[in-house]
Every structure is written in C-alpha cells, then in structure tokens.
Design a protein around this motif. Structure first.
Motif, PDB file in Angstrom:
ATOM      1  N   GLN A 158      18.813  -3.217  -1.407  1.00 34.68           N
ATOM      2  CA  GLN A 158      17.680  -4.093  -1.695  1.00 34.68           C
ATOM      3  C   GLN A 158      16.395  -3.559  -1.071  1.00 34.68           C
ATOM      4  OE1 GLN A 158      19.249  -7.822  -0.349  1.00 34.68           O
ATOM      5  NE2 GLN A 158      20.804  -7.826  -1.962  1.00 34.68           N
ATOM      6  N   SER A 159      16.476  -3.051   0.176  1.00 31.40           N
ATOM      7  CA  SER A 159      15.218  -2.608   0.780  1.00 31.40           C
ATOM      8  C   SER A 159      14.736  -1.329   0.114  1.00 31.40           C
ATOM      9  CB  SER A 159      15.328  -2.472   2.303  1.00 31.40           C
ATOM     10  OG  SER A 159      16.403  -1.657   2.618  1.00 31.40           O
ATOM     11  N   GLN A 160      15.691  -0.506  -0.370  1.00 32.40           N
ATOM     12  CA  GLN A 160      15.269   0.694  -1.088  1.00 32.40           C
ATOM     13  C   GLN A 160      14.495   0.313  -2.352  1.00 32.40           C
ATOM     14  OE1 GLN A 160      16.657   2.422  -4.053  1.00 32.40           O
ATOM     15  NE2 GLN A 160      16.710   4.599  -3.505  1.00 32.40           N
ATOM     16  N   LEU A 161      14.996  -0.686  -3.051  1.00 33.68           N
ATOM     17  CA  LEU A 161      14.340  -1.108  -4.290  1.00 33.68           C
ATOM     18  C   LEU A 161      12.954  -1.705  -4.000  1.00 33.68           C
ATOM     19  CD1 LEU A 161      14.600  -1.349  -7.334  1.00 33.68           C
ATOM     20  CD2 LEU A 161      15.730  -3.549  -7.020  1.00 33.68           C
ATOM     21  N   MET A 162      12.871  -2.500  -2.935  1.00 38.45           N
ATOM     22  CA  MET A 162      11.586  -3.108  -2.574  1.00 38.45           C
ATOM     23  C   MET A 162      10.561  -2.014  -2.222  1.00 38.45           C
ATOM     24  SD  MET A 162      11.853  -6.287  -2.997  1.00 38.45           S
ATOM     25  CE  MET A 162      13.009  -7.626  -3.080  1.00 38.45           C
ATOM     26  N   GLU A 163      11.053  -1.018  -1.497  1.00 45.17           N
ATOM     27  CA  GLU A 163      10.235   0.142  -1.127  1.00 45.17           C
ATOM     28  C   GLU A 163       9.662   0.816  -2.372  1.00 45.17           C
ATOM     29  OE1 GLU A 163       9.581   2.699   2.437  1.00 45.17           O
ATOM     30  OE2 GLU A 163       9.831   0.583   1.953  1.00 45.17           O
ATOM     31  N   ARG A 164      10.537   1.063  -3.333  1.00 45.32           N
ATOM     32  CA  ARG A 164      10.098   1.707  -4.577  1.00 45.32           C
ATOM     33  C   ARG A 164       9.046   0.871  -5.278  1.00 45.32           C
ATOM     34  NH1 ARG A 164      13.878   5.407  -7.206  1.00 45.32           N
ATOM     35  NH2 ARG A 164      13.294   4.588  -9.237  1.00 45.32           N
ATOM     36  N   LEU A 165       9.268  -0.437  -5.283  1.00 44.24           N
ATOM     37  CA  LEU A 165       8.321  -1.319  -5.963  1.00 44.24           C
ATOM     38  C   LEU A 165       6.950  -1.233  -5.298  1.00 44.24           C
ATOM     39  CD1 LEU A 165      10.498  -4.472  -6.658  1.00 44.24           C
ATOM     40  CD2 LEU A 165       9.462  -2.958  -8.352  1.00 44.24           C
ATOM     41  N   ALA A 166       6.959  -1.106  -3.969  1.00 48.09           N
ATOM     42  CA  ALA A 166       5.684  -1.056  -3.240  1.00 48.09           C
ATOM     43  C   ALA A 166       4.925   0.237  -3.530  1.00 48.09           C
ATOM     44  CB  ALA A 166       5.953  -1.207  -1.754  1.00 48.09           C
ATOM     45  N   HIS A 167       5.670   1.334  -3.791  1.00 45.02           N
ATOM     46  CA  HIS A 167       5.008   2.636  -3.890  1.00 45.02           C
ATOM     47  C   HIS A 167       4.888   3.192  -5.290  1.00 45.02           C
ATOM     48  CE1 HIS A 167       4.739   2.822   0.374  1.00 45.02           C
ATOM     49  NE2 HIS A 167       6.039   2.615   0.494  1.00 45.02           N
ATOM     50  N   THR A 168       5.655   2.616  -6.235  1.00 39.95           N
ATOM     51  CA  THR A 168       5.606   3.173  -7.583  1.00 39.95           C
ATOM     52  C   THR A 168       4.746   2.260  -8.448  1.00 39.95           C
ATOM     53  OG1 THR A 168       7.864   3.859  -7.187  1.00 39.95           O
ATOM     54  CG2 THR A 168       7.074   4.105  -9.422  1.00 39.95           C
ATOM     55  N   PRO A 169       3.661   2.763  -8.959  1.00 40.67           N
ATOM     56  CA  PRO A 169       2.748   1.893  -9.714  1.00 40.67           C
ATOM     57  C   PRO A 169       3.407   1.284 -10.946  1.00 40.67           C
ATOM     58  CG  PRO A 169       1.895   4.166  -9.568  1.00 40.67           C
ATOM     59  CD  PRO A 169       3.207   4.161  -8.884  1.00 40.67           C
ATOM     60  N   ASP A 170       4.302   2.058 -11.584  1.00 38.30           N
ATOM     61  CA  ASP A 170       4.898   1.573 -12.825  1.00 38.30           C
ATOM     62  C   ASP A 170       6.165   0.768 -12.527  1.00 38.30           C
ATOM     63  OD1 ASP A 170       5.743   1.160 -15.347  1.00 38.30           O
ATOM     64  OD2 ASP A 170       6.407   3.225 -15.711  1.00 38.30           O
ATOM     65  N   LEU A 171       6.135  -0.515 -12.877  1.00 40.71           N
ATOM     66  CA  LEU A 171       7.271  -1.407 -12.596  1.00 40.71           C
ATOM     67  C   LEU A 171       8.583  -0.885 -13.169  1.00 40.71           C
ATOM     68  CD1 LEU A 171       6.477  -5.202 -13.021  1.00 40.71           C
ATOM     69  CD2 LEU A 171       7.082  -3.901 -10.997  1.00 40.71           C
ATOM     70  N   LEU A 172       8.529  -0.480 -14.443  1.00 48.26           N
ATOM     71  CA  LEU A 172       9.751   0.002 -15.108  1.00 48.26           C
ATOM     72  C   LEU A 172      10.297   1.219 -14.376  1.00 48.26           C
ATOM     73  CD1 LEU A 172       9.569  -0.013 -18.998  1.00 48.26           C
ATOM     74  CD2 LEU A 172      11.230  -1.108 -17.487  1.00 48.26           C
ATOM     75  N   GLU A 173       9.408   2.121 -14.027  1.00 48.95           N
ATOM     76  CA  GLU A 173       9.804   3.334 -13.313  1.00 48.95           C
ATOM     77  C   GLU A 173      10.468   2.948 -11.972  1.00 48.95           C
ATOM     78  OE1 GLU A 173      10.066   6.425 -13.906  1.00 48.95           O
ATOM     79  OE2 GLU A 173      10.409   7.117 -11.833  1.00 48.95           O
ATOM     80  N   ALA A 174       9.869   1.995 -11.283  1.00 46.52           N
ATOM     81  CA  ALA A 174      10.416   1.580  -9.990  1.00 46.52           C
ATOM     82  C   ALA A 174      11.812   0.985 -10.154  1.00 46.52           C
ATOM     83  CB  ALA A 174       9.491   0.576  -9.323  1.00 46.52           C
ATOM     84  N   LEU A 175      11.984   0.203 -11.207  1.00 49.41           N
ATOM     85  CA  LEU A 175      13.263  -0.501 -11.384  1.00 49.41           C
ATOM     86  C   LEU A 175      14.371   0.418 -11.893  1.00 49.41           C
ATOM     87  CD1 LEU A 175      12.029  -3.877 -12.916  1.00 49.41           C
ATOM     88  CD2 LEU A 175      13.198  -3.595 -10.739  1.00 49.41           C
ATOM     89  N   VAL A 176      14.054   1.243 -12.895  1.00 51.13           N
ATOM     90  CA  VAL A 176      15.137   1.985 -13.562  1.00 51.13           C
ATOM     91  C   VAL A 176      14.917   3.489 -13.588  1.00 51.13           C
ATOM     92  CG1 VAL A 176      15.790   0.046 -15.015  1.00 51.13           C
ATOM     93  CG2 VAL A 176      14.053   1.629 -15.823  1.00 51.13           C
ATOM     94  N   GLY A 177      13.878   3.982 -12.915  1.00 48.11           N
ATOM     95  CA  GLY A 177      13.616   5.416 -12.904  1.00 48.11           C
ATOM     96  C   GLY A 177      14.676   6.172 -12.126  1.00 48.11           C
ATOM     97  N   GLN A 178      14.415   7.464 -11.905  1.00 47.07           N
ATOM     98  CA  GLN A 178      15.399   8.299 -11.215  1.00 47.07           C
ATOM     99  C   GLN A 178      15.733   7.747  -9.833  1.00 47.07           C
ATOM    100  OE1 GLN A 178      14.404  12.432 -10.832  1.00 47.07           O
ATOM    101  NE2 GLN A 178      16.508  12.977 -11.409  1.00 47.07           N
ATOM    102  N   ASP A 179      17.000   7.867  -9.458  1.00 45.25           N
ATOM    103  CA  ASP A 179      17.480   7.406  -8.148  1.00 45.25           C
ATOM    104  C   ASP A 179      17.359   5.900  -7.953  1.00 45.25           C
ATOM    105  OD1 ASP A 179      18.051  10.003  -7.478  1.00 45.25           O
ATOM    106  OD2 ASP A 179      16.041  10.337  -6.635  1.00 45.25           O
ATOM    107  N   SER A 180      17.181   5.177  -9.023  1.00 42.85           N
ATOM    108  CA  SER A 180      17.112   3.717  -8.885  1.00 42.85           C
ATOM    109  C   SER A 180      18.459   3.192  -8.395  1.00 42.85           C
ATOM    110  CB  SER A 180      16.787   3.087 -10.238  1.00 42.85           C
ATOM    111  OG  SER A 180      17.324   1.784 -10.295  1.00 42.85           O
ATOM    112  N   ARG A 181      18.400   2.199  -7.525  1.00 39.08           N
ATOM    113  CA  ARG A 181      19.661   1.605  -7.064  1.00 39.08           C
ATOM    114  C   ARG A 181      19.808   0.192  -7.607  1.00 39.08           C
ATOM    115  NH1 ARG A 181      20.504   3.023  -0.796  1.00 39.08           N
ATOM    116  NH2 ARG A 181      22.491   2.004  -1.173  1.00 39.08           N
ATOM    117  N   LEU A 182      19.261  -0.003  -8.799  1.00 38.44           N
ATOM    118  CA  LEU A 182      19.297  -1.338  -9.390  1.00 38.44           C
ATOM    119  C   LEU A 182      20.733  -1.864  -9.543  1.00 38.44           C
ATOM    120  CD1 LEU A 182      17.255  -3.425 -10.476  1.00 38.44           C
ATOM    121  CD2 LEU A 182      17.791  -2.614 -12.758  1.00 38.44           C
TER     122      LEU A 182
END
Ligand code: BLA
Length: 508
Positions: free
Chosen positions: A322-346
């Motif tokens: 969960q914290s990895q995903l939150m981190e990605r959301l904070a730093h990746t401008p594109d929501l979709l990319e943050a959620l399902v991009g490479q190395d996503s832990r969704l």
C-alpha cells in the motif's frame, strides 16, 4: 420472556436457554436472597431430605446440619468468596451421603448447587496433568499441534469417549479440527456443521460461561419452585442448568449419552469449542471442571496470540504494497500510469488475482479478469448499486448473475468507486476457490418432521458425511483489505481534485 410457540427451526435462536425453569436432576439447586431460601428445584426433598413445605422463606439451617449451615453462611459472609463461581466444599448432607457444593452470586441472589460425588470419575491428580498440558501447549510449534494437544489432554483429564476441537468460521459454520476418540468410534475429524446447530443465544451464553455439561441426555428435568412473585432464575452460571430439549434430541440422535463443552475465546468472541461426548452418562467433579476451564482459558489466550501473529505478518505485507502504491501516486503525474504502469503493485494491494482500472473511458486490466465486454457490463451494474463507494463480495454471481460466466477468474470483487457518473472504478478480482466441504449430515435438511406427522421439527438424523462442492465463491475479503481500499479511494479522490484545481489555475 418465555416462548409461547413451540421451539422449532425458525425460532430456536429465541429459546431463552438461560431461564429454563428447571435443572438437570442428578443435582439439586437452592437460591437464597439474603439468608432466606426463595427458590429451589423440586428434587431437593428427594435429594437432600428436607420436606418441600419447609423450604421457602427458611434459612439454610432447615436444609443443612447446623454446623454445615454455619460454615456455608460464614464463607458466604466473609467476602473472601467474591470470585464467581465459588467452590465451597464437599460435605455430607444429613443421611444423603456427600455432595460437592458450589455457589455463585448473581445480582442479589446466592445460588447453591449440590452434586453427588461422581466417585471413580475424578482424575487422581488434576494439578499435575494440567501443569503438563500447559507446558505441552506452550511448546506446540503450530496451531494444528496446539489443538491436538488440547484434545488429547482434555480426554486424559476427563475420560470422555470423544473430544473434539471445533472451530467457527466467519459464517458461523464449524469444523472439527482436532479429535481424539475411543477405538471403534466413527471419527468426525474434518467434518463441517451448519451454523444453526449452535444458535446465537447459545453462543452468547458460552462467551459468558466457559463450560457446560449434560450429565445424562435422557434426564427428566426437575422444575424450579419459587416464592410467589419471584422472577424465573437466570441460570447462565449454573452448572445444573437444564438444557434445550432440541439439543438433547440432537445428542440422542447422535448416539451420545453425555456431553460437555468448553469455550475457546478470541478476545470477546467465541473462536470455537472443545466439545466432548460420552457414550453413556458421565459426571465430572467441580475440580476437574475447573481444571478444564483453566485449560480453556489458557488455550484462548494462546490461540489469540497465534492468530495475531498470522494476521500481523499479512498486514505488514499489505502495508508495504500500500505505501508503495501511495508513493507512486504522489510522484507519478499520470494516475493510470501510477496505478497500472510498470512495477505496479496494484494486485498485491489486496492480494487479488486480477485488477481493472476504468478511468476516463479507458479500461486497463492486470492479471486474471473478465474480458473487456464483461467488464463494461459489470461497470454498468456497479453504477446502479446504491451506497457503493466501496463494494465487496466473495460471491459476485449471487449479486450479479451475469458474473457466473466468469466465476472461475472473478468470484470475488472489491470495487472502489471514483465517479459513478463517469463510471470510474478500480476493481480487484479473486478467483473461485473450489471447496469440497464434508458436512456432518446434509446441511440442506437441518430438520425433519416427527414420525407422528406433527409439525414439530427435530434435528436431522443423518450424521453420515455429506460432500458438497461449493462453487462461485472466492476467499473472503478481510476487514484490513476493505479498509485499505477505502484509504486508496480517499487518496485517489483528493489527487483527482487537486489536479482539477491545477488545471483550472493553468487555464485562468
Ligand atoms: C448447543 N450444539 C450445542 C452445543 C454443541 C452443538 C457443541 C453446545 C452444548 C454441548 O456442549 O453439547 C453442536 N455438537 C454440535 C456439533 C457437533 C457436536 C455441530 O458434537 C459436531 C460434532 N441445534 C440444532 C438445531 C437447533 C439446535 C437445528 O442442530 C435448533 C433448532 C439448538 N444447540 C441448540 C441449542 C443449544 C445447542 C438450543 C444450546 C444448548 C444449551 O446450552 O442449553
């Protein structure tokens, strides 16, 4: 609140089992307010030798030899017996032989219970045995061995023909997870029983009172007699409490002669029971029962620790994802990319088999999911669901029949709504968990009509194992997973909002 209608399958969870108005007749019961007898079981004259007419309103002197009465009154008055239940003494009552006498207080009443000594049934050295049990339980490497030790040692301590550890699932069904039984008996190990076999008021009572015993399932109850205006005695803590006739019939149908069970609690909840059967009647002395209760209490604490440990390591795993995903959301401008991009832990986020993100008209899938067309239909259905900010089910096909077509990959759904209007959702899927359940008797026939054709229902008679394969169900979503989904929803919504504001600022 006595029940007017006869007890049957539809109302057996309303049978007021804590106020049965009768006792099991091998013992006798007397209730006092202050030093006066206000209620007694109708078998007191027969068991203890005092005429019924002399009892109500009398003091203990009427019932016991003066010495013994003085001793009991002294103990009750001393205040040192504040623990409930109180174990008093083993004493001869007139010419009726020795009795085990126990007492407890409930509100302004003192309840005395007399039980004949069970003679040979007392284990020689309960203390040594219990000490060994506690050491063995402590040394158990895992839960399986732990419950095995509990079953084995309760059998050694009590001599019951069959001792089972019975564990409840979230749906109230129970499974026999450890068992010891005498040679020649059919084992019940591994069998599952419907939730209705132990109704909810019984479960509530078993949280309050850790142990109950039915000495002889063929007994005729001895009714309580009381002073006019006296309320029916609350027997929640009475060892002689007369039990539900439905349950007695159930035990008789099972071929059981005597039964005892000890509660296993996890915190304030009933986790399971140590359930004991004997083929013939069986009584246990108060000190052996106390030893059983002690084992139950210690086992409860240790069980809770086992479960806590299991839960904690899974929660750590969830937190990391969960914290990895939150981190990605904070730093990746594109929501979709943050959620399902490479190395996503969704997928790890809630331990799912598949996930789908429906955002701004796009649908991105990870792992095992329904196909895009099925997803669109599911999306449409979700939009019609009221109060569905976070929707979770482990049997989607039951709520949304079209989903039965893809039950294999997605029997479980956890869906987070971002915008109902635009159909924006994050969904996780869990695959079907094909379970073969061995039931103790057909769970769909919990009762049958009595032979005389009367409408009165009796528990099912078949205890042959009955196999059922459960389809269309996934492992259930855990509370922590559902609350993680809520947290993610809040985070996503505030991001969406912030970006909308940034866009507006740019445009101004
Ligand atoms: C109580 N039912 C119980 C108890 C058990 C079971 C262990 C606790 C009392 C005891 O120690 O005997 C069930 N016993 C089982 C199961 C196994 C077993 C599942 O050994 C499996 C091996 N029971 C029914 C139905 C009703 C019902 C249909 O099956 C109601 C219509 C009622 N069961 C019922 C009631 C009690 C009970 C009312 C409470 C008995 C009491 O404490 O007064």
């Amino acid at each position: 609140t006595a029940l007017d209608a006869p007890v049957d399958l539809t109302n057996c969870d309303r049978e007021p089992i804590h106020v049965p108005g009768a006792v099991q007749p091998h013992g006798a019961l007397v209730a006092l307010r202050g030093d006066r007898i206000v209620q007694f079981s109708a078998n007191v004259p027969d068991r203890l030798g005092t005429p019924a007419g002399d009892l109500l309103g009398a003091t203990l002197d009427t019932l016991l030899e003066p010495d013994l009465a003085a001793q009991v009154n002294g103990a009750l008055a001393s205040g040192e017996l504040d623990r409930n239940p109180l174990f008093l003494l083993t004493a001869p009552v007139r010419d009726r032989g020795p009795f085990d006498l126990t007492a407890h207080r409930l509100d302004d009443l003192t309840v005395l219970e007399f039980e004949p000594l069970p003679g040979a049934l007392v284990h020689a050295d309960a203390y040594t045995l219990v000490r060994g049990t506690l050491a063995r339980m402590n040394a158990a490497p895992d839960l399986a061995r732990f419950v095995e030790v509990a079953a084995q040692d309760i059998q050694a301590l009590t001599g019951f023909d069959r001792v089972m550890v019975y564990q409840f699932a979230d749906d109230g069904t129970g499974t026999v997870i450890a068992e010891r039984c005498a040679p020649g008996m059919t084992p019940y190990l591994g069998l599952r029983y419907p939730a209705s076999d132990i109704p909810k008021q019984a479960r509530a009572l078993y949280v309050l009172n850790m142990l109950r015993i039915i000495t002889d399932v063929n007994y005729d109850p001895a009714p309580m007699l009381a002073q006019p205006g006296e309320a029916a005695l609350d027997m929640s803590y009475c060892v002689l409490r007369s039990v539900s006739p439905i349950h007695l019939e159930y035990l008789r149908n099972m071929g059981v002669g005597a039964s005892m069970s000890i509660s296993l609690l996890r915190g304030p909840e009933l986790w399971g029971l140590i359930a004991c059967h004997h083929n013939t009647p069986r009584a246990l002395s108060p000190n052996v029962r106390a030893a059983c209760e002690l084992i139950g209490q210690v086992a409860s604490v240790q069980l809770s620790a086992w479960q806590e440990k299991q839960d904690q390591s899974y929660q750590l795993h969830l937190k990391a994802a969960q914290s990895q995903l939150m981190e990605r959301l904070a730093h990746t401008p594109d929501l979709l990319e943050a959620l399902v991009g490479q190395d996503s832990r969704l997928l790890d986020f809630v331990d799912a088999g598949g996930a789908a993100v429906c955002l701004d008209g796009q649908v991105i899938r990870l792992g095992r999911t329904p196909d895009p067309e099925q997803l669109r239909a599911l999306q449409d259905w979700l939009r019609t669901q009221p109060d569905s900010e976070v929707l979770h089910t482990h049997s989607l096909g039951e709520l949304f029949p079209a989903a039965s077509a893809y039950a294999e990959s997605a029997s479980g759904l956890l869906a987070v709504q971002l915008s109902r209007l635009r159909g924006d959702y994050v969904m996780w899927f869990r695959p079907e968990e094909l379970q073969t359940v061995a039931w103790g008797g057909d769970p769909n026939k919990p009762a049958e009509v009595a032979q005389d054709g009367s409408a009165r229902l009796s528990p099912r008679r078949s205890f042959e194992a009955w196999q059922q394969t459960v389809r269309g169900r996934s492992a259930p979503w855990l509370t922590e997973e559902i609350s993680a989904a809520r947290t993610l929803r809040r985070a996503l919504l505030s991001l969406v909002l912030r970006r909308a504001e940034e866009l507006r600022d740019l445009n101004e």
